[in-house]
Design a protein around this motif. Sequence first.
Motif, mmCIF file in Angstrom:
data_model
loop_
_atom_site.group_PDB
_atom_site.id
_atom_site.type_symbol
_atom_site.label_atom_id
_atom_site.label_comp_id
_atom_site.label_asym_id
_atom_site.label_seq_id
_atom_site.Cartn_x
_atom_site.Cartn_y
_atom_site.Cartn_z
ATOM 1 N N ILE A 94 0.863 -1.226 -0.018
ATOM 2 C CA ILE A 94 -0.101 0.047 0.033
ATOM 3 C C ILE A 94 0.755 1.287 -0.050
ATOM 4 N N LYS B 169 10.529 -1.479 -6.862
ATOM 5 C CA LYS B 169 10.733 -1.868 -5.279
ATOM 6 C C LYS B 169 11.188 -3.642 -5.367
ATOM 7 N N PHE C 50 0.147 -1.900 -5.148
ATOM 8 C CA PHE C 50 0.934 -2.619 -6.064
ATOM 9 C C PHE C 50 1.704 -3.789 -5.496
ATOM 10 N N GLU D 270 7.779 -0.375 7.640
ATOM 11 C CA GLU D 270 6.212 -0.858 7.544
ATOM 12 C C GLU D 270 5.931 -2.162 8.337
ATOM 13 N N GLU E 290 11.751 2.450 3.708
ATOM 14 C CA GLU E 290 10.516 2.556 4.019
ATOM 15 C C GLU E 290 9.918 1.409 5.252
ATOM 16 N N ASP F 283 10.261 -1.739 3.046
ATOM 17 C CA ASP F 283 9.795 -1.718 1.468
ATOM 18 C C ASP F 283 10.886 -0.848 1.068
HETATM 19 ZN ZN ZN Z 1 5.840 1.272 1.113
#
Ligand code: ZN
Length: 289
Positions: free
Chosen positions: A84, A180, A107, A132, A130, A161
């Motif tokens: 997300i 990613k 995604f 998460e 990132e 991420d």
């Molecule tokens: Zn992310």
Amino acid sequence: MRIANHDGRAVLVLHGTDPDGAKGADIATASEGRFGPDPQSLYGVWDDFTAWATSALPTLAADAVLDRSSSGSPAPRPPQVVAIGLNYADHAAEAGMEVPTDLPPIFTKYQSAITGGFGEIDIHGDTDWEVEVVAVMSRTAHRISEDEAWSYVAGLAVGQDLSDRALQFAVQPAQFSFGKSWPRFAPIGPWLTTIDELRADGLDPDDLALGCAIDGESVQDGRTSKLIFSIPATIAKLSEVITLMPGDVIFTGTPDGVGLGMSPQRFLRSGETLRTWVEGLGALEHTFR
Ligand code: ZN
């Protein structure tokens, strides 16, 4: 309960909170082959597994000592990975994008990018961080409500991420999934913590502190209570369209403080160590080169 991936085998963590030295029981050995050894296989039989584990727990002997170098993702091969974007308002603002109201960007991170909570990761392009919370599904979910969503979750883990911003934004529309998914760009660990375990520890699974630091300097520091779409709301929203399956992994979004939003922008450099943590779930540590 907490379930670790130790050298590809599922281990029920019995003693300790440090993934380097914590002790646990090898699930396949303890269940005489009924469950495991593959951690991914547990999610397909989650209710039977947790019923067995709950009754066996008092008598289990610690026959495995965890260590960082053997630590893998508690969900190493999810059928689907859903990620997300822009799920915290402050992160949407630093990325220069509008706060989503009805539907956040959705995604994937391709399964081959998944790795464990420790070790070295190769830098690709402009490699950004990132932190998460990752949710792992325990039941098939289609068109479920937000109120029932937590009962479809096996547990939570810390996720990173990692994103190659140069590749992600090389073309329009942006390549979220592709940018990613370099090898090891989806660390998950150090183990799976069940929702009832979090609650037993006095924590609210909808309000966990999370953050990350580079060489000891904090760059992200947020709380999941600030999610625009909470974890149950995200699962309910996804299940309107997708049939979520046992063992699926959901990266739930990152708070502000990523390198993309800094002025000047700043990305991971060779030799730097990234520590990624979530309250009650543990911490990951990766060195970049
Ligand atoms: Zn992310």
